[in-house]
Design a protein around this motif. Structure first.
Motif, PDB file in Angstrom:
ATOM      1  N   TYR B 143       0.831  -1.216   0.000  1.00  0.00           N
ATOM      2  CA  TYR B 143       0.000   0.000   0.000  1.00  0.00           C
ATOM      3  C   TYR B 143       0.864   1.263   0.000  1.00  0.00           C
ATOM      4  N   TYR B 144       2.157   1.134   0.200  1.00  0.00           N
ATOM      5  CA  TYR B 144       3.036   2.304   0.059  1.00  0.00           C
ATOM      6  C   TYR B 144       2.966   2.884  -1.358  1.00  0.00           C
ATOM      7  N   PHE B 145       2.605   1.999  -2.282  1.00  0.00           N
ATOM      8  CA  PHE B 145       2.398   2.421  -3.671  1.00  0.00           C
ATOM      9  C   PHE B 145       1.381   3.537  -3.808  1.00  0.00           C
ATOM     10  N   PHE B 146       0.346   3.404  -2.986  1.00  0.00           N
ATOM     11  CA  PHE B 146      -0.844   4.206  -3.247  1.00  0.00           C
ATOM     12  C   PHE B 146      -0.796   5.483  -2.428  1.00  0.00           C
ATOM     13  N   PRO B 147      -1.232   6.553  -3.027  1.00  0.00           N
ATOM     14  CA  PRO B 147      -1.243   7.805  -2.273  1.00  0.00           C
ATOM     15  C   PRO B 147      -2.403   7.823  -1.286  1.00  0.00           C
ATOM     16  N   ILE B 148      -2.295   7.050  -0.201  1.00  0.00           N
ATOM     17  CA  ILE B 148      -3.375   7.063   0.783  1.00  0.00           C
ATOM     18  C   ILE B 148      -2.841   7.670   2.078  1.00  0.00           C
ATOM     19  N   PRO B 149      -3.649   8.477   2.728  1.00  0.00           N
ATOM     20  CA  PRO B 149      -3.186   9.105   3.970  1.00  0.00           C
ATOM     21  C   PRO B 149      -2.857   8.029   5.000  1.00  0.00           C
ATOM     22  N   ASN B 150      -1.772   8.203   5.712  1.00  0.00           N
ATOM     23  CA  ASN B 150      -1.444   7.225   6.737  1.00  0.00           C
ATOM     24  C   ASN B 150      -0.800   7.919   7.929  1.00  0.00           C
ATOM     25  N   GLN B 151      -0.768   7.209   9.059  1.00  0.00           N
ATOM     26  CA  GLN B 151      -0.322   7.837  10.297  1.00  0.00           C
ATOM     27  C   GLN B 151       1.161   8.168  10.264  1.00  0.00           C
ATOM     28  N   MET B 152       1.924   7.544   9.317  1.00  0.00           N
ATOM     29  CA  MET B 152       3.356   7.833   9.249  1.00  0.00           C
ATOM     30  C   MET B 152       3.646   9.061   8.393  1.00  0.00           C
ATOM     31  N   ASP B 153       2.567   9.599   7.794  1.00  0.00           N
ATOM     32  CA  ASP B 153       2.733  10.753   6.917  1.00  0.00           C
ATOM     33  C   ASP B 153       3.671  10.436   5.750  1.00  0.00           C
ATOM     34  N   MET B 154       3.596   9.215   5.261  1.00  0.00           N
ATOM     35  CA  MET B 154       4.444   8.814   4.154  1.00  0.00           C
ATOM     36  C   MET B 154       3.648   8.896   2.855  1.00  0.00           C
ATOM     37  N   TRP B 155       4.241   9.548   1.896  1.00  0.00           N
ATOM     38  CA  TRP B 155       3.581   9.672   0.607  1.00  0.00           C
ATOM     39  C   TRP B 155       4.505   9.173  -0.488  1.00  0.00           C
ATOM     40  N   PRO B 156       3.938   8.588  -1.531  1.00  0.00           N
ATOM     41  CA  PRO B 156       4.807   8.250  -2.655  1.00  0.00           C
ATOM     42  C   PRO B 156       5.298   9.530  -3.313  1.00  0.00           C
ATOM     43  N   ASN B 157       6.390   9.432  -4.007  1.00  0.00           N
ATOM     44  CA  ASN B 157       6.959  10.604  -4.655  1.00  0.00           C
ATOM     45  C   ASN B 157       6.140  10.941  -5.898  1.00  0.00           C
TER      46      ASN B 157
END
Lengths: 393, 465
Positions: B143-157
């Protein structure tokens, strides 16, 4: 001016051709004065004007080839207009000669001392040298002249002795013709335009020039048929349905032009390699961004939005304005391709205008001669009736 | 006019042969989904689903063990998985091209082939999406692939072409699915009306969305179809253009060249049409659809294969010429190495299959020969697979530092995943032809002579002199 309504032949040629010739000659003479004032500027302007008009003929050649291959019916009513524009290569070949005289001013790679000190240019001297350049130009013009002549003759022959075999022969001839066209057009654009900056290169360049050429001829056909309509010719033959379809084609190729331009820009911007980005840098700094943005907005966005609407493709007055606008933008496109190689800041020369009018006068004169010498509709074509009755669904 | 020579006018060639009527078309197509399962189908399904199991098994082992089971090395960090991804996305282009672009071009012959070409598109895109998914290695964080909001504030480039892929392929799949389904509705209603069992009645009843075939419904339907065709057309170009930026935005010699977007699109259409051809020939034979998918359809497809093959050939030659013309030694080396280096065998397979073999279609006789076109359609797809292999592997295996140069060889798992993906593709395709109308009945009826309002009065509409 009169036209025989049963055979669609002109009984009087009218004054358009003669007027165009006068305009052309006067402006060429005026421009020739510019040659003595500033020969470098003259040749730069000449190249812009020449390429601008050449693209109409090349676009016309492509349109003829592709129509023969597709066998489309709707645009048969406008076939002669296209063919008359296509059959300009004898004139254009003669008008190419001044460029040969201006090579030293136009093409940096013709300077032996520069090439000798530049390893990149020495490496491509096998391609970029004067002799081979001229040989290639002769080859391109031979291909274009032969293709256009044979196709035009076949189409005219159909008027006198209609036979289905002619359609088949035109199709068979057009298939290998298309390959020759694609290669010659690509390499001509490399030679005459891309090599203005001999260090710079782009694999999509030929397609970009092709896209612009096709837009030019489509707009030209819109303009000419509306002009004929104003003169009372082909008023009931070329209907709003045909304009609608031309508008769709124009719309599609505007997107294609934008797609080519964007692909080139975007990949160069993203990779950010200095030897490539220099091209866009030259076209952005010192005022050039105005023209670059004009092309983005005027050559793509604005006509795109207008042609998106169904009603605008069916309103002749608007189609006419759009066609004039696209041709104007096409001129800016060629200007944008050529001029930044010579002038750091954005400058205009009066000779650009006079030469476009001068060569344009001769082009229109030649076009008018072609169109008035033969039936203005391909009367022997069996599919003509289907084309006349064409309706958009 | 001599019958042996080519037809000059479209209306001289009947699109559908064998004196079909509206009801014979309905019977012919619907009966495929209604009759008892045939032995051939079961055999093919057994084979395809076994291969699909091979795919799932291999994926299982991959997840357990990691991407080390592949032949990847340093510097070749993208191997067969990405080759397969691009290959399958490319195959997926023909469906939308046939349904949308040919629709806008008023090419009526598309009606016999558009339905299963669209289905093929969907299945090819599903196969394609498997590969980037499993390439991440740690599949549980895919799911790191997808631009979904997450608690780690991680976004794909957002500047990464890999993320654009996600959007482009995702949009393409969604719109293609909607387009395919919209086209299916009238035919689903036909199946509903013919249904003999309760379950078929209910299921087709639900999915035909209450279609009654009324005048108003057709009017809305056709407008929706036109709009979807308009929306899908830019997608045909955008998807593979975006895929091409995976390579072309880099600075790798052989990857970074401006012609990549249109070149990839032409290649995609080329391979997609070849795959449609392979499937059409099989389906036509097995289900006796010779009157519906006629020689005219096949010949037209062969022409498109030939044209797109030449566009691909044009791109190869432009790349090669500009590599020399650029005067850039790295660029020139990349291409010389492709043609004459360690991977020359792959390069020449690519050139032979994509540029040379399609030239046989200049001959009308070969264009209309079933065995010839069947073999050619397969070699085209072999060639197009190798094209992606050549692009990805030759460029990566020779990076800027000669000390890191290496030769890439696939492992068993690379092979099993590729073969397995064919299993997934054919399984889905076989399920489709068994359960849904594989030819757009309502559209084919529209191109029958009887559908012409003037039929029976003045002969053909356009033929009058």
């Amino acid at each position: 001016m009169n036209i025989d309504s049963s055979t669609y032949t002109f009984t009087q040629k009218g004054t358009t051709g003669r007027n165009a010739l006068i305009v052309g000659v006067i402006f060429l003479i005026v421009s020739a004065a510019g040659y003595f004032m500033n020969s470098a500027e003259f040749f730069q302007s000449y190249l812009i004007a020449y390429i601008f008009w050449l693209t109409f003929a090349l676009g016309g050649l492509f349109y003829t080839l592709v129509n023969n291959l597709f066998g489309s019916e709707w645009n048969i009513v406008m076939r002669r207009l296209n063919e008359a524009a296509m059959y300009s290569f004898p004139l254009l070949a003669i008008l190419f000669i001044p460029i040969l005289f201006g090579m030293h001013d136009l093409y940096h790679w013709t300077h032996h001392e520069v090439v000798a000190e530049d390893p990149v240019l020495s490496a491509k001297a096998g391609y970029l040298n004067i002799t081979f350049f001229i040989i290639r130009a002769v080859i391109y013009f031979s291909i274009w002249f032969l293709l256009s002549r044979i196709l035009y003759k076949m189409s005219l022959k159909q008027d006198k002795e209609p036979h289905d075999d002619i359609i088949l022969n035109m199709r068979r001839f057009s298939a290998p013709g298309m390959i020759l066209f694609a290669l010659s057009m690509t390499f001509a654009s490399f030679d005459w335009l891309m090599s203005l900056d001999p260090h710079w290169f782009s694999t999509i360049y030929g397609l970009y020039i092709f896209a612009g050429s096709f837009l030019a001829i489509l707009s030209f056909i819109v303009l000419v048929s509306i002009n004929l309509r104003d003169k009372g010719i082909l008023t009931s033959e070329i209907t709003v349905e045909h304009y609608h379809d031309l508008g769709k084609l124009l719309f599609a190729f505007l997107i294609f032009w934008g797609y080519m331009g964007f692909s080139q820009y975007f990949l160069i911007w993203y990779a950010n390699i200095p030897e490539e980005t220099v091209y866009y840098l030259e076209r952005w700094e010192h005022g050039w961004n105005v023209i670059t943005m004009l092309l983005v907005v005027g050559h793509f966005t604005l006509p795109f939005l207008l042609l998106l609407i169904r009603a605008s493709k069916r309103r002749l007055s608007l189609m006419k304005s759009i066609a004039i606008w696209i041709i104007l933008m096409h001129a800016f496109d060629i200007f944008w391709l050529v001029k930044p190689n010579f002038s750091e800041g954005l400058t205009f020369s009066w000779m650009e205008a006079t030469l476009i009018l001068g060569i344009g006068g001769l082009f229109v004169w030649n076009f008018w001669n072609n169109i008035t010498s033969h039936p203005v509709l391909p009367v022997g074509e069996r599919r003509l009736k289907a084309s006349l009755n064409f309706k958009n669904n | 006019m001599n019958k042996e020579t080519e037809a000059v006018y479209d209306y001289q060639v009947p699109l559908i042969t064998g004196n079909q009527t509206f009801s014979s078309i309905t019977d012919r197509i619907s009966s495929i989904t209604e009759s008892k399962t045939t032995k051939e189908w079961l055999l093919l399904f057994g084979l395809a689903s076994s291969l699909m199991l091979l795919l799932f098994g291999s994926i299982g082992y991959l997840v357990w063990e990691g991407t080390g089971i592949w032949g990847l090395n340093n510097p070749v960090g993208w191997g067969w998985a990405i080759v397969n991804f691009v290959f399958w996305v490319g195959i997926g282009h023909a469906g939308t091209l046939i349904s949308a672009v040919l629709f806008l071009f008023r090419q009526k012959w598309r009606t016999s082939i558009n339905r299963f070409a669209e289905a093929m598109t969907l299945f090819a895109v599903i196969c394609a999406l498997v590969f980037p998914g499993i390439h991440v290695g740690r599949i549980w964080v895919v799911y790191y692939f997808f631009p979904i909001p997450n608690q780690m504030d991680m976004w794909p480039n957002f500047r990464s072409p890999l993320l654009w892929d996600f959007f482009a392929v995702g949009t393409y799949f969604t719109v293609s699915l909607l387009f395919w389904y919209t086209g299916l509705i009238p035919d689903l209603a036909t199946l509903r009306d013919r249904a003999k069992t309760k379950i078929r009645k209910v299921l087709f009843g639900i999915f035909s969305l209450g279609w009654r075939g009324g005048n108003k419904q057709w009017k809305h339907y056709e407008l929706a179809y036109l709009l979807l065709a308009g929306l899908s057309t830019p997608l045909v170009l955008s998807v593979h253009s975006v895929v091409s930026t995976d390579f072309a935005t880099s600075v790798i010699p052989g990857w970074h060249t401006t012609i990549f977007p249109p070149y990839f699109v032409a290649g995609a259409i080329f391979s997609g049409f070849a795959m449609v051809m392979t499937l059409a020939l099989i389906a036509r034979r097995v289900y006796h659809l010779e009157h519906i998918i006629t020689m005219t359809h096949l010949e037209n497809m062969n022409k498109i294969i030939m044209v797109t093959g030449m566009m691909v050939g044009y791109s190869y030659s432009m790349e090669f010429f500009i590599a020399w013309y650029s005067g850039n030694p790295y660029e020139a080396y990349a291409f010389i190495n492709r043609a004459f280096g360690e991977y020359a065998w792959a390069y020449w397979i690519m050139i032979s299959c994509n540029v040379i073999i399609p030239q046989i279609f200049w001959s009308r006789r070969l264009r209309r020969s079933i065995p010839v076109m069947f073999i050619a359609s397969i070699t085209v797809n072999i060639g197009m697979w190798f094209e992606r292999f050549v692009i990805i592997v030759t460029s990566l295996s020779r990076d800027f530092l000669p000390s890191s140069w290496d030769y890439y060889s696939p492992t068993f798992w690379d092979v099993s995943l590729l073969i397995g993906s064919f299993g997934l593709f054919f399984t889905l395709f076989l399920l489709f032809i068994r359960h849904l109308p594989m030819v757009a009945m309502s559209e084919v009826k529209g191109v029958l002579p009887q559908a012409n309002p003037h039929h029976g009065h003045n002969g053909h509409e356009g033929e009058s002199k």
